[in-house]
Design a protein around this motif. Structure first.
Motif, PDB file in Angstrom:
ATOM      1  N   LEU A  39       0.844  -1.192   0.000  1.00 46.14           N
ATOM      2  CA  LEU A  39       0.000   0.000   0.000  1.00 46.14           C
ATOM      3  C   LEU A  39       0.878   1.240   0.000  1.00 46.14           C
ATOM      4  CD1 LEU A  39      -2.807   1.461   0.402  1.00 46.14           C
ATOM      5  CD2 LEU A  39      -2.318   1.349   2.863  1.00 46.14           C
ATOM      6  N   LEU A  40       0.556   2.186  -0.874  1.00 40.98           N
ATOM      7  CA  LEU A  40       1.235   3.476  -0.909  1.00 40.98           C
ATOM      8  C   LEU A  40       0.198   4.567  -0.653  1.00 40.98           C
ATOM      9  CD1 LEU A  40       3.821   5.128  -1.498  1.00 40.98           C
ATOM     10  CD2 LEU A  40       3.083   5.243  -3.894  1.00 40.98           C
ATOM     11  N   SER A  41       0.390   5.332   0.421  1.00 38.43           N
ATOM     12  CA  SER A  41      -0.536   6.418   0.754  1.00 38.43           C
ATOM     13  C   SER A  41       0.046   7.731   0.248  1.00 38.43           C
ATOM     14  CB  SER A  41      -0.756   6.497   2.268  1.00 38.43           C
ATOM     15  OG  SER A  41      -1.394   5.329   2.740  1.00 38.43           O
ATOM     16  N   VAL A  42      -0.783   8.522  -0.408  1.00 36.73           N
ATOM     17  CA  VAL A  42      -0.357   9.788  -0.997  1.00 36.73           C
ATOM     18  C   VAL A  42      -1.328  10.878  -0.557  1.00 36.73           C
ATOM     19  CG1 VAL A  42       0.134  11.040  -3.131  1.00 36.73           C
ATOM     20  CG2 VAL A  42       0.571   8.577  -3.006  1.00 36.73           C
ATOM     21  N   LYS A  62       6.724   3.271  -9.134  1.00 37.99           N
ATOM     22  CA  LYS A  62       7.367   2.297 -10.017  1.00 37.99           C
ATOM     23  C   LYS A  62       8.278   1.373  -9.220  1.00 37.99           C
ATOM     24  CE  LYS A  62       9.600   2.149 -14.548  1.00 37.99           C
ATOM     25  NZ  LYS A  62      10.109   2.994 -15.675  1.00 37.99           N
ATOM     26  N   HIS A  63       9.066   1.938  -8.299  1.00 37.90           N
ATOM     27  CA  HIS A  63       9.972   1.131  -7.477  1.00 37.90           C
ATOM     28  C   HIS A  63       9.189   0.236  -6.519  1.00 37.90           C
ATOM     29  CE1 HIS A  63      13.480   3.060  -9.078  1.00 37.90           C
ATOM     30  NE2 HIS A  63      13.137   4.267  -8.629  1.00 37.90           N
ATOM     31  N   ILE A  73      -1.687  -2.105 -10.565  1.00 38.95           N
ATOM     32  CA  ILE A  73      -1.755  -0.990  -9.619  1.00 38.95           C
ATOM     33  C   ILE A  73      -3.200  -0.503  -9.560  1.00 38.95           C
ATOM     34  CG2 ILE A  73      -1.015   1.367  -9.108  1.00 38.95           C
ATOM     35  CD1 ILE A  73       1.636   0.728 -10.435  1.00 38.95           C
ATOM     36  N   ILE A  74      -3.727  -0.379  -8.348  1.00 40.23           N
ATOM     37  CA  ILE A  74      -5.125   0.017  -8.170  1.00 40.23           C
ATOM     38  C   ILE A  74      -5.185   1.308  -7.373  1.00 40.23           C
ATOM     39  CG2 ILE A  74      -7.360  -0.627  -7.204  1.00 40.23           C
ATOM     40  CD1 ILE A  74      -6.639  -3.539  -7.625  1.00 40.23           C
ATOM     41  N   PHE A  75      -5.818   2.333  -7.939  1.00 43.81           N
ATOM     42  CA  PHE A  75      -5.992   3.631  -7.291  1.00 43.81           C
ATOM     43  C   PHE A  75      -7.368   3.696  -6.633  1.00 43.81           C
ATOM     44  CE2 PHE A  75      -2.355   4.667  -9.733  1.00 43.81           C
ATOM     45  CZ  PHE A  75      -1.844   5.876  -9.278  1.00 43.81           C
ATOM     46  N   ASN A  86      -1.352   7.955 -19.091  1.00 47.03           N
ATOM     47  CA  ASN A  86       0.002   8.424 -18.758  1.00 47.03           C
ATOM     48  C   ASN A  86       0.661   7.520 -17.727  1.00 47.03           C
ATOM     49  OD1 ASN A  86      -0.361  10.582 -20.486  1.00 47.03           O
ATOM     50  ND2 ASN A  86      -0.965  12.004 -18.873  1.00 47.03           N
ATOM     51  N   LEU A  87      -0.103   7.079 -16.728  1.00 45.35           N
ATOM     52  CA  LEU A  87       0.444   6.205 -15.700  1.00 45.35           C
ATOM     53  C   LEU A  87       0.877   4.866 -16.293  1.00 45.35           C
ATOM     54  CD1 LEU A  87      -2.082   6.944 -12.815  1.00 45.35           C
ATOM     55  CD2 LEU A  87       0.395   7.301 -12.694  1.00 45.35           C
ATOM     56  N   GLU A  88       0.040   4.282 -17.148  1.00 38.14           N
ATOM     57  CA  GLU A  88       0.365   2.983 -17.739  1.00 38.14           C
ATOM     58  C   GLU A  88       1.582   3.080 -18.644  1.00 38.14           C
ATOM     59  OE1 GLU A  88      -3.923   0.646 -17.733  1.00 38.14           O
ATOM     60  OE2 GLU A  88      -3.339   1.769 -19.519  1.00 38.14           O
ATOM     61  N   GLN A  89       1.687   4.177 -19.397  1.00 35.64           N
ATOM     62  CA  GLN A  89       2.832   4.332 -20.289  1.00 35.64           C
ATOM     63  C   GLN A  89       4.122   4.536 -19.514  1.00 35.64           C
ATOM     64  OE1 GLN A  89       1.651   7.572 -22.846  1.00 35.64           O
ATOM     65  NE2 GLN A  89       0.519   6.233 -24.253  1.00 35.64           N
ATOM     66  N   THR A  90       4.052   5.283 -18.406  1.00 35.72           N
ATOM     67  CA  THR A  90       5.245   5.565 -17.614  1.00 35.72           C
ATOM     68  C   THR A  90       5.663   4.371 -16.766  1.00 35.72           C
ATOM     69  OG1 THR A  90       4.622   7.902 -17.489  1.00 35.72           O
ATOM     70  CG2 THR A  90       6.272   7.128 -15.909  1.00 35.72           C
ATOM     71  N   LEU A  91       4.680   3.689 -16.193  1.00 34.93           N
ATOM     72  CA  LEU A  91       4.968   2.583 -15.281  1.00 34.93           C
ATOM     73  C   LEU A  91       5.159   1.254 -15.998  1.00 34.93           C
ATOM     74  CD1 LEU A  91       2.321   3.466 -12.528  1.00 34.93           C
ATOM     75  CD2 LEU A  91       4.803   3.785 -12.372  1.00 34.93           C
ATOM     76  N   GLY A  92       4.594   1.142 -17.203  1.00 37.31           N
ATOM     77  CA  GLY A  92       4.673  -0.121 -17.924  1.00 37.31           C
ATOM     78  C   GLY A  92       3.910  -1.231 -17.237  1.00 37.31           C
TER      79      GLY A  92
END
Length: 389
Positions: A39-42, A62-63, A73-75, A86-92
């Motif tokens: 989990l990443l909290s932003v 990404k890391h 990845i689920i937001f 943009n997220l999919e292209q950057t994160l692959g």
């Protein structure tokens, strides 16, 4: 497998982290048969136009995804088509937002023909907003002599047209289902049968209460959106000396949730109309939930959106066995019942609830169809927090 592990991203805008929202996100992911890997909290003051979370956080994401061996990845927010792309292209890596996750869960749980049609309609409406530059193949042009689109017609235009055709067909079939539903409602009205709908936040215990009241065997589980398809059954009530009918038809409806996608509300409109045209709503509340007030507010928001906010309502505080409370009935200053405390699982307070429904039926027969709409009355029972309880 890699495809079933997901990195969760909880984003709060201009406020503190909400532990209840984070826990709900985890429950949604588990309900979709996906394993939460990390989990990443932003926290942000405002969404970033390009990525929602900002370019710096994208690198951190990404890391984190690589470290957690996550294939998804689920937001916990609704992303715009551009942000998701943009997220999919950057994160692959494949990215889902809250709307897509809920739609996926609905597609897994829908069992009836009408339910499947409604979910497919919602999915197509969501997809239609994400065609533009979503994939490179959509920029290709198709030639030919009209078999697969006119000369020079772009692939995106073909896809959009095919989606439009399918949406129109789905709406036509759902209109037929709505006609059948209206016919059943008219039959009940001619027979003077009282119609009751169970509404509430998902996992508040509606299906368990439905089974307890009607002796049905609708699937019930401790998970979000355990059941989607509306089910109606006759409920035999104990008259307790009151004049009037001692039975009613009770409908179990789809549960609501924070951020319920608009496409779903629109697609399920015919089903939700059953709620708006009911004689009485039983608003089932999870009395043990620390987010009880927020959940009740979300249910009331959706009821307002579908035009059911003026239907007479009795609050049903469920799961009182979890917090050690006794069954009770709360009344307002006009002696109308506004709330009943029960445990659908153990059966505590169910006779009080049946008696309350019988009292409403008796008053309706006498011309008074307002058992005090709990949302409008000033004397709503004041419940302590779950922690205090």
């Amino acid at each position: 497998q890699r495809s079933t592990r997901a990195l969760l991203v909880s984003v709060t805008i201009g406020r503190r982290d909400d532990p209840d929202a984070i826990e709900e996100l985890k429950q949604l992911v588990v309900s979709a048969d996906i394993e939460p890997a990390a989990l990443l909290s932003v926290r942000r003051d405002r969404p970033d136009p390009a990525y929602f979370i900002g370019a710096g956080k994208v690198e951190e994401l990404k890391h984190e995804a690589a470290a957690a061996d996550a294939g998804l990845i689920i937001f916990d927010v609704a992303l715009s088509p551009a942000q998701q792309r943009n997220l999919e292209q950057t994160l692959g890596i494949w990215v889902l937002d809250r709307t897509a996750l809920i739609l996926y869960i609905f597609s897994q749980r829908a069992q009836s023909r009408e339910g499947k049609l409604q979910v497919e309609l919602a999915q197509l409406q969501h997809l239609a907003t994400r065609l533009v530059r979503g994939w490179s193949h959509l920029e290709r042009q198709r030639g030919g002599l009209g078999k697969t689109g006119g000369p020079g017609e772009k692939q995106i235009e073909i896809d959009r047209r095919l989606i439009g055709v399918r949406v129109r067909r789905l709406r036509e079939r759902l209109k037929q289902s709505e006609k059948q539903r209206r016919t059943r409602r008219r039959a009940r009205s001619r027979n003077d049968v009282v119609s009751i709908s169970l509404v509430g936040y998902t996992n508040a215990g509606k299906s368990t209460l439905f089974n307890a009241l009607t002796q049905a065997s609708v699937y019930a589980a401790d998970q979000l959106f355990a059941t989607l398809d509306t089910t109606a059954r006759k409920c035999h009530l104990r008259a307790n000396g009151l004049n009037g009918k001692s039975e009613a038809v009770i409908s179990d409806t789809v549960g609501f949730i924070r951020g319920l996608p608009h496409q779903l509300i629109e697609a399920f409109k015919s089903t939700l109309n059953e709620t708006a045209e009911a004689d009485l709503l039983l608003h089932v509340v999870d009395a043990a939930s620390p987010a009880r007030a927020e959940q009740m507010a979300e249910v009331e928001r959706v009821l307002h959106e579908i035009g059911a906010d003026n239907v007479p309502t009795i609050l049903v505080y469920n799961k009182i066995d979890v917090i050690g409370r006794a069954p009770s009935v709360e009344r307002d200053s006009r002696d109308n019942i506004v709330a009943v405390s029960v445990s659908a699982q153990s059966g505590l307070g169910l006779e009080l609830l049946r008696d309350s429904i019988v009292e409403f039926i008796a008053r309706s027969a006498g011309g008074d169809k307002s058992p005090a709409n709990a949302k409008q009355d000033e004397n709503i029972p004041s419940w302590p927090s779950a922690a205090a309880a």
